[in-house]
Design an enzyme around this catalytic site. Structure first.
Site, short mmCIF file in Angstrom:
data_model
loop_
_atom_site.label_atom_id
_atom_site.label_comp_id
_atom_site.label_asym_id
_atom_site.label_seq_id
_atom_site.Cartn_x
_atom_site.Cartn_y
_atom_site.Cartn_z
N GLY B 164 0.80 -1.23 0.00
CA GLY B 164 0.00 0.00 0.00
C GLY B 164 0.83 1.27 0.00
O GLY B 164 0.29 2.38 -0.02
N LYS B 200 -6.72 1.86 -13.46
CA LYS B 200 -8.08 2.32 -13.19
C LYS B 200 -8.45 1.96 -11.74
O LYS B 200 -8.16 0.84 -11.29
CB LYS B 200 -9.04 1.61 -14.16
N GLU B 274 -7.41 -14.44 -9.16
CA GLU B 274 -7.98 -13.40 -8.31
C GLU B 274 -8.56 -12.28 -9.17
O GLU B 274 -7.92 -11.84 -10.13
CB GLU B 274 -6.89 -12.82 -7.39
N GLU B 287 -4.71 -11.00 -10.58
CA GLU B 287 -3.47 -11.79 -10.65
C GLU B 287 -3.83 -13.26 -10.49
O GLU B 287 -4.94 -13.61 -10.10
CB GLU B 287 -2.49 -11.36 -9.56
N ARG B 291 -0.40 -21.36 -6.52
CA ARG B 291 -0.17 -22.15 -5.31
C ARG B 291 -1.50 -22.39 -4.61
O ARG B 291 -2.53 -21.91 -5.06
CB ARG B 291 0.75 -21.39 -4.36
#
Lengths: 70, 455
Positions: B164, B200, B274, B287, B291
């Site tokens: 972040g 975006k 994801e 992404e 795993r």
């Protein structure tokens, strides 16, 4: 004289100010790493960095002084 | 079939993998650091080897030492779990070069999906929707041009960033102008690279991911979705399956997208696509995690399968016995991650567990390697356990989770259990309305509720 303190126990991962730098209130000055989390440390006051009391890599406890400000 | 596995991990996931191996009569070899001499995974495995000092760099990330132990213990395969070495392509390559079966996809696929820009490009070429974005932007003029081209709001992000840091949401040219130099400076300071790029910004998104299993013999299956929108500091706290947000139609579209994505890269073994899903239900590839995921148990609970077992079977050459249209789910599952942390400030809380009492019932599953006397070290991840419940529907699962949390006691360290209670009790969560903005949007109210619960 005032101090920026560690908000938790962990390792000092990064110090992003140097002695002599002017620091503003709310400015990020360091990042602590503990339990794989990186917690930014912000200065609560404005001042000039007088000393870095805990260098990168050192373990600190909650409340330890990290940086001394003039 | 694989006969023996070294588990290159620690904590709950190492114990989790060992338990499945025991069920399959596979010999297990654990590695442990100095801090983990008495850890559950160390004791649970058939054999255990000291891998190094307490820090992960000197133990669980020491690839050469781990491979040395694998040779000494004479194992067939290495399971990396999640985190640590699980997405290190070079480790997968070294395992295979040394003659061990790496339980995961091919190193080239790990490498491809690990490169954000390459992964985006590959998915776009495969016709998978990705979040509109740019390569690195060099000047403020470029930044303003690209931001206007994509359309506000956008995120100005450090190309080498993480956690972040170096991210600013910009809603106008003025915001971009203010953020550009500041972010560049911050990115250079923290990451040694001042490069920025634009993406975006999706308002109030859901984090929804799809579980893939592929056997490398032409069978790729998607075991539905998990919704993981309740997060703090970009770390998930509560995950559930199925998502309370998706319609059946949108779910099928996302499954089709995940199949297309996995097939495009000839994916093998277990992986997760994801996605961010916006308020209108539009979804974007974020992404791929190559795993096992922390939250895999919620999928296991509703599909009634053992994903670790199938990881091992696929690595052994087995073929998936189902077809996509044959997959069926039952009920609703929720996982809560128990973190060793201050429930109000979310700061880490290492220490020694003095007492622990876990709720027990047929619908409750624990992935909890700690016991009274366990030392929770500052060297490792704050997640100390997972609590998973299964109900006949979402309301039933929530009620069961609330009951379980009320009976869950950990004494000696602070945990986020009061925070989980406050979240689960919140009307927005109960309605299925929580987005990734939930924790920030209701910060004051949640803080007050957490403090009340904590008293």
């Amino acid at each position: 004289m005032s101090y920026i303190k560690a908000s938790m126990a962990g390792n000092v991962w990064k110090v992003v100010v140097s002695v002599g730098d002017q620091v503003e209130q709310g400015q990020e000055v360091a990042i602590l790493e503990s339990m794989k989390m990186e917690i930014p440390i912000e200065s609560e006051v404005a001042g000039t960095v007088k000393a870095i009391l805990k260098p990168e890599g050192e373990f600190v406890n909650e409340g330890d002084y990290l940086i001394e400000l003039d | 079939m694989i006969q023996s596995i070294l588990i290159a991990n620690r904590g709950e996931i190492a114990s989790r993998i060992i338990r499945t191996c025991k069920k399959m009569n596979i010999r297990t070899v654990a590695i442990y650091s100095e801090a983990d001499r008495d850890a559950e995974h160390t004791v649970l495995a058939d054999e255990a080897y000291l891998v190094g000092e307490s820090s992960v760099k000197e133990s669980y990330l020491n690839q050469d030492r781990i491979l040395l132990i694998a040779r000494e213990a004479n194992v067939d395969a290495i399971h990396p779990g999640y985190g640590l070495l699980s997405e290190q392509a070079i480790f997968a390559e070294k395992c295979r070069a040394d003659g061990f079966c790496f339980i995961g996809p091919d190193a080239s696929v790990i490498s491809l999906m690990g490169d954000k820009l390459q992964a985006r490009k590959t998915m776009m070429e495969a016709g998978v929707p990705v979040i509109p974005g740019t390569d690195a932007v060099e000047t403020i003029e470029d930044t303003l041009f690209e931001a206007n081209h994509i359309g506000y709001p956008v995120m100005l992000k450090a190309a080498s960033g993480g956690g972040g840091i170096g991210i600013t949401i910009c809603r106008s040219d003025d915001d971009c102008q203010k953020a550009f130099e500041k972010n560049k400076k911050q990115a250079a300071l923290f990451f040694g690279d001042g490069a920025l790029y634009i993406e975006k910004y999706v308002e109030n998104p859901r984090h929804i991911e799809l579980q893939v299993l592929a056997d490398g013999k032409g069978h790729t299956l998607v075991f539905g979705e998990r919704e993981c929108s309740v997060q703090r500091r970009h770390q998930k706290i509560i995950e559930e399956a199925p998502s309370p947000f998706l319609t059946d139609e949108r779910r099928q579209e996302m499954i089709n997208m995940a199949l297309k994505a996995a097939q495009a890269i000839q994916y093998q073994n277990a992986g997760t696509i994801e996605c961010l899903v916006d308020e209108d239900g539009m979804f974007y590839f974020l992404e791929m995690n190559t795993r096992l995921q922390v939250e895999h148990p919620v999928t296991e609970e509703i599909y009634k399968l053992d994903l670790v077992e199938w990881q091992i079977r696929i690595a052994s050459g087995d073929t998936l016995p189902w077809k996509q249209h044959e997959l069926r789910t039952t009920g609703h599952a929720i996982e809560a991650r128990i973190y060793a942390e201050d429930p109000v400030r979310f700061f880490p809380s290492p220490g020694t567990v003095k007492e622990i009492e876990l709720p027990e019932a047929p619908h409750i599953r624990h992935e909890c390697p700690i016991k009274a006397g366990s030392v929770i070290s500052h060297f490792y991840d704050p997640m100390i356990a997972k609590l998973i419940v299964h109900g006949k529907d979402r309301n039933d699962a929530i009620a069961k989770l609330e009951n379980a949390l009320n009976d869950y006691k950990v004494i000696g360290i602070k945990t986020n259990i009061p925070a989980i209670k406050a979240i689960v009790d919140h009307p927005i969560f109960k309605q299925g309305g929580a987005t990734t903005a939930f924790m920030d949007t209701y910060k004051d109210e949640l803080t007050r509720r957490i403090q009340e619960v904590n008293q």
